[in-house]
Design a protein around this motif. Structure first.
Motif, PDB file in Angstrom:
ATOM      1  N   MET A 145       0.870  -1.141  -0.015  1.00 47.08           N
ATOM      2  CA  MET A 145      -0.002  -0.070  -0.299  1.00 47.08           C
ATOM      3  C   MET A 145       0.846   1.285  -0.092  1.00 47.08           C
ATOM      4  N   GLY A 146       1.941   1.058   0.519  1.00 50.52           N
ATOM      5  CA  GLY A 146       2.740   2.412   0.857  1.00 50.52           C
ATOM      6  C   GLY A 146       3.711   2.698  -0.480  1.00 50.52           C
ATOM      7  N   GLN A 147       4.022   1.668  -1.151  1.00 48.06           N
ATOM      8  CA  GLN A 147       4.855   1.568  -2.106  1.00 48.06           C
ATOM      9  C   GLN A 147       3.756   1.996  -3.311  1.00 48.06           C
ATOM     10  N   VAL A 148       2.838   1.487  -3.665  1.00 49.72           N
ATOM     11  CA  VAL A 148       1.685   2.343  -4.658  1.00 49.72           C
ATOM     12  C   VAL A 148       0.947   3.747  -4.014  1.00 49.72           C
ATOM     13  N   GLY A 149       1.650   3.520  -3.327  1.00 49.38           N
ATOM     14  CA  GLY A 149       0.826   5.175  -2.810  1.00 49.38           C
ATOM     15  C   GLY A 149      -0.541   5.404  -2.420  1.00 49.38           C
ATOM     16  N   ALA A 150      -1.213   4.129  -2.397  1.00 56.01           N
ATOM     17  CA  ALA A 150      -2.365   4.604  -1.833  1.00 56.01           C
ATOM     18  C   ALA A 150      -3.544   4.759  -0.865  1.00 56.01           C
ATOM     19  N   ASP A 151      -3.885   5.162  -0.258  1.00 54.79           N
ATOM     20  CA  ASP A 151      -4.502   6.200   0.816  1.00 54.79           C
ATOM     21  C   ASP A 151      -5.388   5.526   1.614  1.00 54.79           C
ATOM     22  N   ALA A 152      -5.921   4.006   0.923  1.00 54.00           N
ATOM     23  CA  ALA A 152      -6.841   3.181   1.920  1.00 54.00           C
ATOM     24  C   ALA A 152      -6.864   1.862   1.392  1.00 54.00           C
ATOM     25  N   LEU A 153      -7.239   1.013   1.490  1.00 54.38           N
ATOM     26  CA  LEU A 153      -6.873  -0.441   1.422  1.00 54.38           C
ATOM     27  C   LEU A 153      -8.449  -1.348   1.706  1.00 54.38           C
ATOM     28  N   GLU A 154      -9.117  -1.713   0.575  1.00 52.23           N
ATOM     29  CA  GLU A 154     -10.775  -2.146   0.713  1.00 52.23           C
ATOM     30  C   GLU A 154     -10.523  -3.423   0.717  1.00 52.23           C
ATOM     31  N   MET A 155     -10.929  -4.427   1.515  1.00 53.59           N
ATOM     32  CA  MET A 155     -10.960  -6.221   1.678  1.00 53.59           C
ATOM     33  C   MET A 155     -12.326  -6.417   1.690  1.00 53.59           C
ATOM     34  N   PRO A 156     -13.593  -6.549   1.067  1.00 55.90           N
ATOM     35  CA  PRO A 156     -14.361  -7.305   0.810  1.00 55.90           C
ATOM     36  C   PRO A 156     -14.456  -8.683   0.946  1.00 55.90           C
ATOM     37  N   ALA A 157     -14.931  -9.468   1.793  1.00 58.67           N
ATOM     38  CA  ALA A 157     -14.878 -10.587   1.567  1.00 58.67           C
ATOM     39  C   ALA A 157     -15.458 -11.158   0.416  1.00 58.67           C
ATOM     40  N   GLU A 170     -14.922 -10.471  -2.693  1.00 59.25           N
ATOM     41  CA  GLU A 170     -14.500 -10.185  -3.287  1.00 59.25           C
ATOM     42  C   GLU A 170     -13.302 -10.258  -4.107  1.00 59.25           C
ATOM     43  N   ILE A 171     -12.655  -8.829  -5.128  1.00 62.58           N
ATOM     44  CA  ILE A 171     -11.374  -8.863  -4.637  1.00 62.58           C
ATOM     45  C   ILE A 171     -10.718  -7.481  -3.741  1.00 62.58           C
ATOM     46  N   PRO A 172      -9.639  -7.699  -3.246  1.00 63.13           N
ATOM     47  CA  PRO A 172      -9.374  -6.620  -2.497  1.00 63.13           C
ATOM     48  C   PRO A 172      -8.551  -5.555  -3.394  1.00 63.13           C
ATOM     49  N   PHE A 173      -8.439  -4.074  -2.883  1.00 57.99           N
ATOM     50  CA  PHE A 173      -8.183  -2.967  -3.952  1.00 57.99           C
ATOM     51  C   PHE A 173      -7.415  -2.210  -2.931  1.00 57.99           C
ATOM     52  N   PHE A 174      -6.598  -1.108  -3.301  1.00 56.55           N
ATOM     53  CA  PHE A 174      -5.919  -0.233  -2.643  1.00 56.55           C
ATOM     54  C   PHE A 174      -6.731   0.977  -3.793  1.00 56.55           C
ATOM     55  N   ARG A 175      -7.245   1.997  -2.534  1.00 62.03           N
ATOM     56  CA  ARG A 175      -7.643   3.303  -3.148  1.00 62.03           C
ATOM     57  C   ARG A 175      -6.218   4.409  -3.886  1.00 62.03           C
ATOM     58  N   THR A 176      -6.353   4.216  -4.607  1.00 62.24           N
ATOM     59  CA  THR A 176      -5.206   5.598  -5.287  1.00 62.24           C
ATOM     60  C   THR A 176      -6.180   6.495  -6.179  1.00 62.24           C
ATOM     61  N   ALA A 177      -5.084   7.985  -5.657  1.00 63.05           N
ATOM     62  CA  ALA A 177      -5.387   9.039  -6.729  1.00 63.05           C
ATOM     63  C   ALA A 177      -6.095   8.801  -7.876  1.00 63.05           C
ATOM     64  N   GLY A 230      -7.553   6.253  -8.991  1.00 61.85           N
ATOM     65  CA  GLY A 230      -8.662   4.901  -8.872  1.00 61.85           C
ATOM     66  C   GLY A 230      -8.173   3.584  -8.325  1.00 61.85           C
ATOM     67  N   ASN A 231      -9.122   3.099  -8.183  1.00 57.84           N
ATOM     68  CA  ASN A 231      -8.775   1.809  -7.213  1.00 57.84           C
ATOM     69  C   ASN A 231      -8.111   0.742  -8.631  1.00 57.84           C
ATOM     70  N   ARG A 232      -7.183   0.525  -7.591  1.00 59.83           N
ATOM     71  CA  ARG A 232      -6.279  -0.858  -7.748  1.00 59.83           C
ATOM     72  C   ARG A 232      -6.113  -2.446  -7.612  1.00 59.83           C
ATOM     73  N   PRO A 233      -6.894  -3.243  -8.107  1.00 59.84           N
ATOM     74  CA  PRO A 233      -6.734  -4.444  -7.521  1.00 59.84           C
ATOM     75  C   PRO A 233      -5.288  -4.292  -7.208  1.00 59.84           C
ATOM     76  N   ILE A 234      -5.388  -5.388  -5.804  1.00 59.27           N
ATOM     77  CA  ILE A 234      -3.486  -6.039  -5.402  1.00 59.27           C
ATOM     78  C   ILE A 234      -3.874  -8.260  -5.242  1.00 59.27           C
ATOM     79  N   THR A 235      -5.308  -8.245  -5.820  1.00 52.55           N
ATOM     80  CA  THR A 235      -4.741  -9.707  -6.179  1.00 52.55           C
ATOM     81  C   THR A 235      -5.988 -10.162  -7.029  1.00 52.55           C
ATOM     82  N   LYS A 236      -5.564 -11.550  -7.670  1.00 50.17           N
ATOM     83  CA  LYS A 236      -6.374 -12.030  -9.213  1.00 50.17           C
ATOM     84  C   LYS A 236      -7.568 -12.471  -8.222  1.00 50.17           C
ATOM     85  N   ALA A 237      -7.594 -13.232  -7.206  1.00 46.88           N
ATOM     86  CA  ALA A 237      -8.369 -14.085  -6.704  1.00 46.88           C
ATOM     87  C   ALA A 237      -9.504 -13.157  -5.563  1.00 46.88           C
ATOM     88  N   PRO A 238     -10.801 -13.378  -5.229  1.00 40.20           N
ATOM     89  CA  PRO A 238     -11.079 -13.029  -4.348  1.00 40.20           C
ATOM     90  C   PRO A 238     -10.305 -13.163  -3.301  1.00 40.20           C
TER      91      PRO A 238
END
Length: 95
Positions: free
Chosen positions: A11-23, A25-32, A34-42
């Motif tokens: 999260m720090g490396q990509v400069g994300a403002d937040a992390l969201e991990m919905p069970a 579903e594919i988790p993602f970082f919130r960046t300036a 837009g959303n950036r997926p962090i895995t390919k699978a839920p």
């Protein structure tokens, strides 16, 4: 190293403002940009709970066992855990 630590380091490396991990579903970082997926699978709810229990204070672990919403500080981050109609949702922001 805890799984959540690895995710927060990314999260720090990509400069994300937040992390969201919905069970379930594919988790993602919130960046300036837009959303950036962090895995390919839920990530299943059981795995997310295990990630949280690995780093949470014991009183929070008890709330997680009871599937109750909670919030705790972890290093420089605030971790918010909610249980919605669709399942567990974990949001992590910088404290």
């Amino acid at each position: 190293m805890a799984t959540l630590d690895k995710i927060l380091a990314a999260m720090g490396q990509v400069g994300a403002d937040a992390l969201e991990m919905p069970a379930g579903e594919i988790p993602f970082f919130r960046t300036a940009e837009g959303n950036r997926p962090i895995t390919k699978a839920p990530i299943p709810q059981a795995n997310l709970l295990a990630y949280l229990k690995e780093v949470s204070p014991s009183d929070i672990g008890a709330l997680l066992d009871e599937l109750r919403p909670c919030r705790f500080l972890y290093g420089e981050h605030t971790v918010a855990v909610d249980f919605t109609a669709s399942g567990l949702l974990v949001r992590v922001t910088r404290a």
